[in-house]
Design a protein around this motif. Sequence first.
Motif, PDB file in Angstrom:
ATOM      1  N   ASP A   1      -8.310 -64.449  -8.828  1.00  0.00           N
ATOM      2  CA  ASP A   1      -8.896 -64.434  -7.489  1.00  0.00           C
ATOM      3  C   ASP A   1      -8.808 -65.858  -6.951  1.00  0.00           C
ATOM      4  O   ASP A   1      -9.213 -66.798  -7.633  1.00  0.00           O
ATOM      5  CB  ASP A   1     -10.362 -63.994  -7.577  1.00  0.00           C
TER       6      ASP A   1
ATOM      7  N   ASP B   1     -15.454 -69.090  -3.002  1.00  0.00           N
ATOM      8  CA  ASP B   1     -16.850 -68.621  -3.065  1.00  0.00           C
ATOM      9  C   ASP B   1     -17.570 -68.777  -4.405  1.00  0.00           C
ATOM     10  O   ASP B   1     -18.769 -69.059  -4.414  1.00  0.00           O
ATOM     11  CB  ASP B   1     -16.992 -67.195  -2.495  1.00  0.00           C
TER      12      ASP B   1
ATOM     13  N   ASP C   1     -15.917 -68.360   1.301  1.00  0.00           N
ATOM     14  CA  ASP C   1     -14.586 -68.446   0.695  1.00  0.00           C
ATOM     15  C   ASP C   1     -13.850 -69.716   1.103  1.00  0.00           C
ATOM     16  O   ASP C   1     -12.794 -70.039   0.552  1.00  0.00           O
ATOM     17  CB  ASP C   1     -13.741 -67.221   1.099  1.00  0.00           C
TER      18      ASP C   1
ATOM     19  N   SER D   1      -7.917 -64.075  -1.948  1.00  0.00           N
ATOM     20  CA  SER D   1      -8.849 -63.106  -1.364  1.00  0.00           C
ATOM     21  C   SER D   1      -9.670 -63.736  -0.242  1.00  0.00           C
ATOM     22  O   SER D   1     -10.669 -63.191   0.189  1.00  0.00           O
ATOM     23  CB  SER D   1      -9.802 -62.577  -2.448  1.00  0.00           C
TER      24      SER D   1
ATOM     25  N   LYS E   1      -8.260 -57.393   4.289  1.00  0.00           N
ATOM     26  CA  LYS E   1      -9.577 -57.428   3.650  1.00  0.00           C
ATOM     27  C   LYS E   1     -10.639 -57.421   4.744  1.00  0.00           C
ATOM     28  O   LYS E   1     -10.702 -58.334   5.566  1.00  0.00           O
ATOM     29  CB  LYS E   1      -9.711 -58.663   2.772  1.00  0.00           C
TER      30      LYS E   1
ATOM     31  N   TYR F   1     -19.215 -54.742  -0.563  1.00  0.00           N
ATOM     32  CA  TYR F   1     -19.046 -55.769  -1.608  1.00  0.00           C
ATOM     33  C   TYR F   1     -20.372 -56.204  -2.233  1.00  0.00           C
ATOM     34  O   TYR F   1     -20.373 -57.076  -3.102  1.00  0.00           O
ATOM     35  CB  TYR F   1     -18.367 -57.034  -1.048  1.00  0.00           C
TER      36      TYR F   1
ATOM     37  N   PHE G   1     -20.716 -56.514  -6.085  1.00  0.00           N
ATOM     38  CA  PHE G   1     -19.837 -57.586  -6.602  1.00  0.00           C
ATOM     39  C   PHE G   1     -20.519 -58.938  -6.439  1.00  0.00           C
ATOM     40  O   PHE G   1     -20.490 -59.776  -7.339  1.00  0.00           O
ATOM     41  CB  PHE G   1     -18.513 -57.560  -5.833  1.00  0.00           C
ATOM     42  N   ARG G   2     -21.135 -59.149  -5.298  1.00  0.00           N
ATOM     43  CA  ARG G   2     -21.779 -60.449  -5.070  1.00  0.00           C
ATOM     44  C   ARG G   2     -22.939 -60.647  -6.043  1.00  0.00           C
ATOM     45  O   ARG G   2     -23.197 -61.775  -6.464  1.00  0.00           O
ATOM     46  CB  ARG G   2     -22.202 -60.581  -3.602  1.00  0.00           C
TER      47      ARG G   2
ATOM     48  N   LYS H   1     -19.293 -63.137   6.571  1.00  0.00           N
ATOM     49  CA  LYS H   1     -17.886 -63.557   6.462  1.00  0.00           C
ATOM     50  C   LYS H   1     -17.056 -63.062   7.656  1.00  0.00           C
ATOM     51  O   LYS H   1     -15.841 -62.948   7.569  1.00  0.00           O
ATOM     52  CB  LYS H   1     -17.315 -63.074   5.122  1.00  0.00           C
TER      53      LYS H   1
ATOM     54  N   GLN I   1     -12.984 -62.481   7.472  1.00  0.00           N
ATOM     55  CA  GLN I   1     -12.595 -61.133   7.042  1.00  0.00           C
ATOM     56  C   GLN I   1     -12.477 -60.223   8.275  1.00  0.00           C
ATOM     57  O   GLN I   1     -13.055 -60.497   9.313  1.00  0.00           O
ATOM     58  CB  GLN I   1     -13.615 -60.588   6.042  1.00  0.00           C
TER      59      GLN I   1
ATOM     60  N   LYS J   1      -8.497 -53.489   1.353  1.00  0.00           N
ATOM     61  CA  LYS J   1      -9.796 -53.586   0.686  1.00  0.00           C
ATOM     62  C   LYS J   1     -10.919 -53.531   1.707  1.00  0.00           C
ATOM     63  O   LYS J   1     -10.833 -54.241   2.709  1.00  0.00           O
ATOM     64  CB  LYS J   1      -9.844 -54.914  -0.058  1.00  0.00           C
TER      65      LYS J   1
ATOM     66  N   SER K   1     -16.757 -52.699  -5.517  1.00  0.00           N
ATOM     67  CA  SER K   1     -18.006 -52.539  -6.258  1.00  0.00           C
ATOM     68  C   SER K   1     -18.943 -51.500  -5.635  1.00  0.00           C
ATOM     69  O   SER K   1     -19.570 -50.719  -6.351  1.00  0.00           O
ATOM     70  CB  SER K   1     -18.708 -53.885  -6.354  1.00  0.00           C
TER      71      SER K   1
ATOM     72  N   TYR L   1     -12.919 -50.559 -11.176  1.00  0.00           N
ATOM     73  CA  TYR L   1     -13.784 -50.808 -12.336  1.00  0.00           C
ATOM     74  C   TYR L   1     -13.774 -49.620 -13.294  1.00  0.00           C
ATOM     75  O   TYR L   1     -14.265 -49.722 -14.407  1.00  0.00           O
ATOM     76  CB  TYR L   1     -15.211 -51.116 -11.859  1.00  0.00           C
TER      77      TYR L   1
HETATM   78  N1  LIG Z   1     -13.506 -63.745  -2.520  1.00  0.00           N
HETATM   79  C1  LIG Z   1     -14.489 -62.966  -3.000  1.00  0.00           C
HETATM   80  C2  LIG Z   1     -14.214 -61.539  -3.359  1.00  0.00           C
HETATM   81  N2  LIG Z   1     -13.178 -61.116  -4.128  1.00  0.00           N
HETATM   82  C3  LIG Z   1     -13.355 -59.755  -4.344  1.00  0.00           C
HETATM   83  C4  LIG Z   1     -14.506 -59.347  -3.678  1.00  0.00           C
HETATM   84  C5  LIG Z   1     -15.123 -57.979  -3.631  1.00  0.00           C
HETATM   85  C6  LIG Z   1     -14.840 -57.055  -4.765  1.00  0.00           C
HETATM   86  C7  LIG Z   1     -15.788 -55.911  -4.894  1.00  0.00           C
HETATM   87  O1  LIG Z   1     -16.699 -55.689  -4.089  1.00  0.00           O
HETATM   88  O2  LIG Z   1     -15.616 -55.163  -5.882  1.00  0.00           O
HETATM   89  C8  LIG Z   1     -15.036 -60.463  -3.033  1.00  0.00           C
HETATM   90  C9  LIG Z   1     -16.299 -60.422  -2.253  1.00  0.00           C
HETATM   91  C10 LIG Z   1     -16.374 -61.032  -0.924  1.00  0.00           C
HETATM   92  O3  LIG Z   1     -15.377 -61.204  -0.219  1.00  0.00           O
HETATM   93  O4  LIG Z   1     -17.490 -61.374  -0.547  1.00  0.00           O
END
Ligand SMILES: NCc1[nH]cc(CCC(=O)O)c1CC(=O)O
Length: 354
Positions: A147, A151, A159, A194, A224, A230, A233-234, A247, A251, A278, A304, A343
Motif C-alpha cells: 500500500d 496515512d 494519505d 492508494s 477509489k 472503510y 479498516f481504519r 478524504k 478520493q 474500490k 472492510s 479478507y
Molecule cells: N490509504 C489507505 C487505505 N488503503 C486501503 C484502505 C481501505 C481498505 C478497506 O476498507 O478494507 C484505505 C482506507 C482509506 O483510504 O481511508
Amino acid sequence: MPSLVKSQNPCNHIGCDKKGPIMKPTVAPFPTTRLRRMRATPALRRLARQNVLTTNDLIWPIFVMDGEDTETPVPSMPGVTRKTVDRAVVAAKEAHALGIPAICIFPYTGMEARTEDCEMAWDPDNVSNRTIRAIKDAVPDIAIMTDIALDPYNINGHDGFVENGEIVNDRTVEALVKMALAQAEAGADILGPSDMMDGRIAAIRSALESDKYQNVTILSYTAKYASSFYGPFRDAVGASSALTGDKNTYQMDPANSDEALRLVERDLNEGADMIMVKPGMPYLDICRRVKDTFGVPTYAYQVSGEYAMLMAAAENGWLDSDKVILESLLSFKRAGCDGILTYFAPRIAKALSG
Ligand SMILES: NCc1[nH]cc(CCC(=O)O)c1CC(=O)O
C-alpha cells in the motif's frame, strides 16, 4: 417465426445502448424457447455457466504490526487479526499452500510512529518493509502487494501531507516515490498506490524505470471512492482516532461514474499495469464500465465494511455465510473483474478446494 434481430447494438449486454451493428441474442417465442431447459440439471447448469470464481482470482489483504509471535483481533472485522511479522510469514505460507497468488500488506501503526513529515513511510525497516523481506525469504513464489499512501505514518491520518489544512499534492507525490522505491527494494512485486494524488503513477513508474525495478508492477487504486465502507479498516490500522476531517478532496465522490473512466485512462497512460475499483459491491457498475471501455486487468477491493456486513449477518444466523461470500465474489467476475482483494481469501480458497 423466430428471427435474428439485427440491432444497432455493438455490445451483447442486453440493455446496453452503445451504437453499432451486432446480433442480439435470439429468443424464439414460448414454447419453442423454454429458458428453464438449460437450468434443469446440475450438469446442464455447469455447461451453461458463464463466470467462474477460482483461487487464482484472490488477493488476500493482511494487517501487520510490531512484536513477536502475536495476533490481536480487529473487533469490527470478526476473524481478522493484526499479525506480527513472524505470524505474517505463517499466513503467507498458508496462502501459498492454498494456491492464493498474492498477499497484500497493510501496517498497523500506533501514534508513536506518526509524525508530520511521515518519514517512517519510506524507512527500509518499517514494519511493512520488514514483512515484505521476511515473506520473500520464506515464500518466494507468492506475489507481495503493498500500500502506498502516507496515512499509517501521518500524525493526522491523511494519505498526503497537510499544510494549512490542505492535503498538498506535489510534495506528497515526492514522498510516495520514496515509499515505492523502499518497497521495491524490499522485494515487493505489486505496488498499490492508494493515495489518490494526481501524477503519482507517472512519478513512481519513472523512478522504477531509472532504478533497476523495471519489472515491478503497479496496481493503481484508480477509482477509489471517498467511502464510509472503510471504517473497520481504519480501526484495523489504527487510523480511526488519528484522522482529522475527511478524504473528500482526494478520493472520488460516490455520485460520479464518468470520472472513473478519466482516471483509468490517465493511470494507464502513466504506466499502471492493473487498475482497481474500490469499494467493491456498491461499485459493480464502475467495474463493468471500466472493463468494457479499456479491457485491461481490472480488480475490485471488497473492503472492510463489506466484510463486516457479511460477517455480522452470518454471525447472527441471518445469512448462510459461505454461500453469500461466494455469491458476492462471483458478482465481481460477472462485472468483468479479473480478481478481487478480499479478507475472505483463505476461507474461500478452502471452500473452493473442498
Ligand atoms: N490509504 C489507505 C487505505 N488503503 C486501503 C484502505 C481501505 C481498505 C478497506 O476498507 O478494507 C484505505 C482506507 C482509506 O483510504 O481511508
